[in-house]
Structure formats: C-alpha cells, structure tokens
Write a protein that holds these residues in place. Structure first.
Motif, mmCIF file in Angstrom:
data_model
loop_
_atom_site.group_PDB
_atom_site.id
_atom_site.type_symbol
_atom_site.label_atom_id
_atom_site.label_comp_id
_atom_site.label_asym_id
_atom_site.label_seq_id
_atom_site.Cartn_x
_atom_site.Cartn_y
_atom_site.Cartn_z
ATOM 1 N N SER A 4 40.174 35.159 47.553
ATOM 2 C CA SER A 4 40.766 34.196 46.620
ATOM 3 C C SER A 4 40.916 35.013 45.382
ATOM 4 O O SER A 4 41.883 34.610 44.675
ATOM 5 N N THR A 5 39.993 35.735 45.080
ATOM 6 C CA THR A 5 40.105 36.735 44.011
ATOM 7 C C THR A 5 41.681 37.392 44.065
ATOM 8 O O THR A 5 42.170 37.576 42.986
ATOM 9 N N VAL A 54 41.549 33.326 33.990
ATOM 10 C CA VAL A 54 40.747 32.729 34.940
ATOM 11 C C VAL A 54 39.377 33.305 35.105
ATOM 12 O O VAL A 54 39.062 34.503 35.289
ATOM 13 N N ILE A 93 41.897 37.893 35.395
ATOM 14 C CA ILE A 93 40.919 37.492 36.120
ATOM 15 C C ILE A 93 39.575 38.366 35.913
ATOM 16 O O ILE A 93 39.382 39.470 36.150
ATOM 17 N N LEU A 138 43.050 26.446 44.125
ATOM 18 C CA LEU A 138 43.790 27.355 43.148
ATOM 19 C C LEU A 138 44.972 26.297 42.570
ATOM 20 O O LEU A 138 45.423 26.478 41.134
ATOM 21 N N TRP A 170 51.995 28.926 45.435
ATOM 22 C CA TRP A 170 51.245 29.835 45.771
ATOM 23 C C TRP A 170 51.627 30.395 47.123
ATOM 24 O O TRP A 170 50.876 31.497 47.838
ATOM 25 N N SER A 180 35.636 37.713 37.861
ATOM 26 C CA SER A 180 35.104 37.131 39.139
ATOM 27 C C SER A 180 33.738 37.585 39.134
ATOM 28 O O SER A 180 33.212 38.912 38.843
ATOM 29 N N MET A 240 44.496 35.278 43.281
ATOM 30 C CA MET A 240 44.715 34.786 41.844
ATOM 31 C C MET A 240 45.221 36.092 41.159
ATOM 32 O O MET A 240 46.073 36.020 40.278
ATOM 33 N N CYS A 241 44.777 37.417 41.636
ATOM 34 C CA CYS A 241 45.342 38.598 40.801
ATOM 35 C C CYS A 241 46.738 38.624 41.214
ATOM 36 O O CYS A 241 47.549 39.145 40.289
ATOM 37 N N GLU A 295 36.249 32.897 37.841
ATOM 38 C CA GLU A 295 35.857 32.630 39.307
ATOM 39 C C GLU A 295 34.451 32.956 39.187
ATOM 40 O O GLU A 295 33.935 33.912 39.296
ATOM 41 N N HIS A 325 49.034 36.131 41.331
ATOM 42 C CA HIS A 325 49.396 34.999 41.111
ATOM 43 C C HIS A 325 49.510 35.113 39.474
ATOM 44 O O HIS A 325 50.616 35.039 38.917
ATOM 45 N N PHE A 326 48.391 35.546 39.035
ATOM 46 C CA PHE A 326 48.221 35.523 37.379
ATOM 47 C C PHE A 326 48.233 36.989 36.970
ATOM 48 O O PHE A 326 48.551 37.203 35.656
#
Length: 396
Positions: free
Chosen positions: A136-137, A126, A149, A115, A28, A151, A140-141, A128, A143-144
């Motif tokens: 945090s969104t 994911v 995603i 996460l 991360w 949310s 994740m955007c 959320e 990373h993934f």
C-alpha cells in the motif's frame, strides 16, 4: 515470456478484472498496473480449503513455480507473511495451524478502496500507520510521490523487509519503526492519515498530526469483531467527526491493543442471577446486530462451552470489570445468567432496542466523533441521538 514480462501482463489483467468488478477507482488504476506487488510478497501463506481447523500453506516460487506464485500474487487475496509476531523460516516453510496472522499484504480491492477514500490530490502529504509488506505504501508513492509519504511500522523485522521491498520497487518514502499509536513525530501535520490495522479507538496523535480540514481513514474494531471503516474530517485540532463508510474490513488489530490472553475467572454454575431474554447468542454473530453488541460491551469476549449436562452455553466475559453473562437454551427461547457490577447482556438488550427503534440502520448510518478525552459512535444526531463510547487508545 520472461518472468518480469509475465508479472507485467498479470498486473494489467488484474487491474482490468478489478475495474470490471467495480473495485478499482479510475484514479488508482495506474498505480495498480505499475507497482510490482510480487516485490513486496516474495513468499507468503494462504489458507487451504480443507474443513476443520484452518491450516495455512506456504506459497513460494521454489515450491509452486514462478507462474503459479505470480498468479497468486496478482489476485484479489490477502497474502499472509507473519504469524504470532514471529518471523518465518523461509528456507523450509511448513504448513501452519493454530496460529494468528500478524502481518500481511491485504486484499488489494480493500486497499484501493481505502486509498480512494483519502480523496487526496497532487499536493497531499500522507501518513500511513502499518507499513506491512510495503504494497500500500508503494501504491501511494506512485500516486502521490514518495517524498509525500511517511509510513510507520511497529515490527522491526517487518519494517526492514518493507524497506527492502520498496527499494526494489524504486521508492524511498520516509519510513519509521515504532509505536504508531503515538504518532509519526511529524514537524508539519499531514493532509491525510490512513491506518491499515484495526484500532479500538482513534489514537489522538493521528488527529493531532493531521491538518485541519484533513482526513483520517481507519478501521475501528473490538475484541468481538470488526466494526468498520471510518472516514473522519479533522475540524480544528480538538475535534474530528465523520462516519462509517464500509462494514467489517478485515484488518488485524494493532498489537498494542490486542485482547489480553487471560479471559478472567469463569463463573461457577451457581454464580449470578438467571432470567429470560429475548435475544440468544446469534445476535453476536450477525453482521449488523453484532456491530451493535460490540458497541454495547467494548471490553467483552465470548466463547461457547458445553456444561456438565452436555448442552452448549455461550459465555460473555468482561475482564475489565469481572462481569459475565452465560446464555443457555430455555425451551424454545433463551435464558441468561448474569453477575458482576455491569449487566452485560442488559447492555446488549438496551442497545439493540435503541437500534431497532431507529429502524435497524446499517453500519454506514452510524457517525463517529473524536475528541482528546472522549470518542463516540452515534445514531441520527451526535448531540442527542443514541451513542456509545469507544475505548481511548493507550499510548496516544
């Protein structure tokens, strides 16, 4: 150095700090270094250090300057962006006292811990719950991938600001404004589900909308205290099981599950029956015994108040069944006066006895089982060990 250059430098310094402290999982780090948290927190409040009633002070570039604002943004600190469900007039923000935070950008080290607990891969989708500021969104955007995603945010104003922040960050995930306890209205279940607010019980919609073999990471909490961070494996669409992986993460309660403002009727001085007890109110305030007490009386709340004789008493009230317990010092020990259909303090005593008999295990030794009509927290063995029921989440 221009402001964007300073923000980039501070992000990298912050990531290095978290990594050195063992608070940043390696997978991360790239997201923490890349995502501009300042786009999600253009203005916020932090508590001051003065004694007495907590006062929150505003932090904006105009009030403290760009550098001081950015240094506060890129610190391991929760940044509060709303109180009591009401928007803030950022044209003239003033110190705030006697208010309850209702939206924030949570402690980054806690966010990345959650996460990382998702244990996702490049193909993971994911959901959320609790978009908040969108930080945090955005992580994740990055990373993934934003297309993976979804949310959900219950507050329309908070959702609008998060959407704008994510757009400034360059991400366009699927964003929903609505009651997250009822799910995300997914056509296909997600591989992973994460919630960045506390819930009294896991909404069944979260399990239903998570694929078999997928994970749910969320914070359980009660009206007395936070219980802890749980990770559940969805087994077959009818069961999810797991355990606590951390104690007492400080997420705000989901608004739909906040405690009623009315505590119920206070007992009169001659109500109930008085007896000795081996446990005073201190067990409510210690981390591990407080966890057990919360399990024992999930609908109770507590406060201290002086009696006519000037001595402090601790009141424990359960508005759901009108039971009460009043704890008072009794010489070198304690007495409890109880009334109502349930012996509240008796439930605490019994639960503490079970806990001590098991060796007073830490929160992370407790397991969690979730079914459509029943949720349990248990010790040692889900079928035969000591267990406590959680409230079923409404609206799910």
């Amino acid at each position: 150095m221009t402001e964007p250059d300073l923000a980039t430098e501070l992000r990298h310094e912050f990531a290095e700090q978290l990594a050195a402290e063992g608070k940043l999982p390696a997978q991360w780090r790239d997201a923490v270094e890349a995502v501009p948290r300042h786009e999600c927190t253009p203005a916020f409040y932090v508590p001051n250090d003065a004694p007495g009633i907590t006062t929150y002070v505003p932090i904006t570039p105009k009030l403290v300057g760009d550098e001081a604002w950015l240094r506060r943004v890129y610190s391991d600190e929760t940044l509060i962006t709303q109180f009591d469900g009401r928007d803030i007039d950022w044209s003239d923000p003033q110190p705030i006292s006697g208010a309850s935070p209702t939206s924030s950008s949570t402690l980054p080290s806690l966010v990345v811990q959650m996460l990382d607990a998702l244990d996702g891969d490049d193909e993971s989708t994911v959901t959320e719950y609790g978009t908040g500021t969108g930080y945090s969104t955005a992580l994740m955007c990055h990373h993934f991938g934003p297309e993976k995603i979804t949310s959900v945010e219950t507050d329309s104003g908070v959702a609008d600001r998060a959407r704008a922040a994510l757009d400034r960050c360059g991400y366009a995930p699927r964003l929903i404004t609505g009651n997250g306890l009822a799910g995300a209205d997914r056509t296909e279940p997600a591989d992973r589900t994460i919630a960045t607010m506390g819930v009294r019980g896991i909404p069944w919609a979260w399990v239903r909308e998570t694929a078999p073999g997928g994970l749910v990471v969320a914070t359980l909490r009660g009206w007395l205290r936070s219980l802890g961070l749980v990770r559940l494996v969805v087994e077959d669409g009818q069961h999810a099981t797991g355990q606590f992986i951390a104690a007492e993460p400080g997420f705000m309660m989901a608004r739909q599950q906040e405690a009623p403002t009315n505590l119920g009727m206070l007992p009169a001085d001659d109500d109930g029956k008085t007896r000795e007890t081996a446990h005073g109110p201190g067990v409510l305030r210690m981390p591990d015994s407080g966890f057990v007490a919360q399990l024992a009386m999930p609908n109770a709340r507590t406060f201290d108040m002086a009696g006519d004789d000037g001595r402090m008493r601790t009141f424990v009230l359960d508005a759901a069944n009108e039971s009460f317990a009043v704890l008072s010092e009794d010489g070198d020990g304690w007495s409890v006066r109880e009334g109502g259909p349930v012996s509240l303090w008796g439930e605490v005593e019994q639960s503490l006895a079970l806990w001590y008999a098991a060796g007073a295990p830490a929160t992370t030794e407790f397991g969690v089982s979730v079914e459509p009509d029943r949720q349990l927290i248990w010790l040692e063995n889900a079928a035969e060990g000591p267990s406590w029921r959680l409230p079923i989440a409404p609206g799910s």
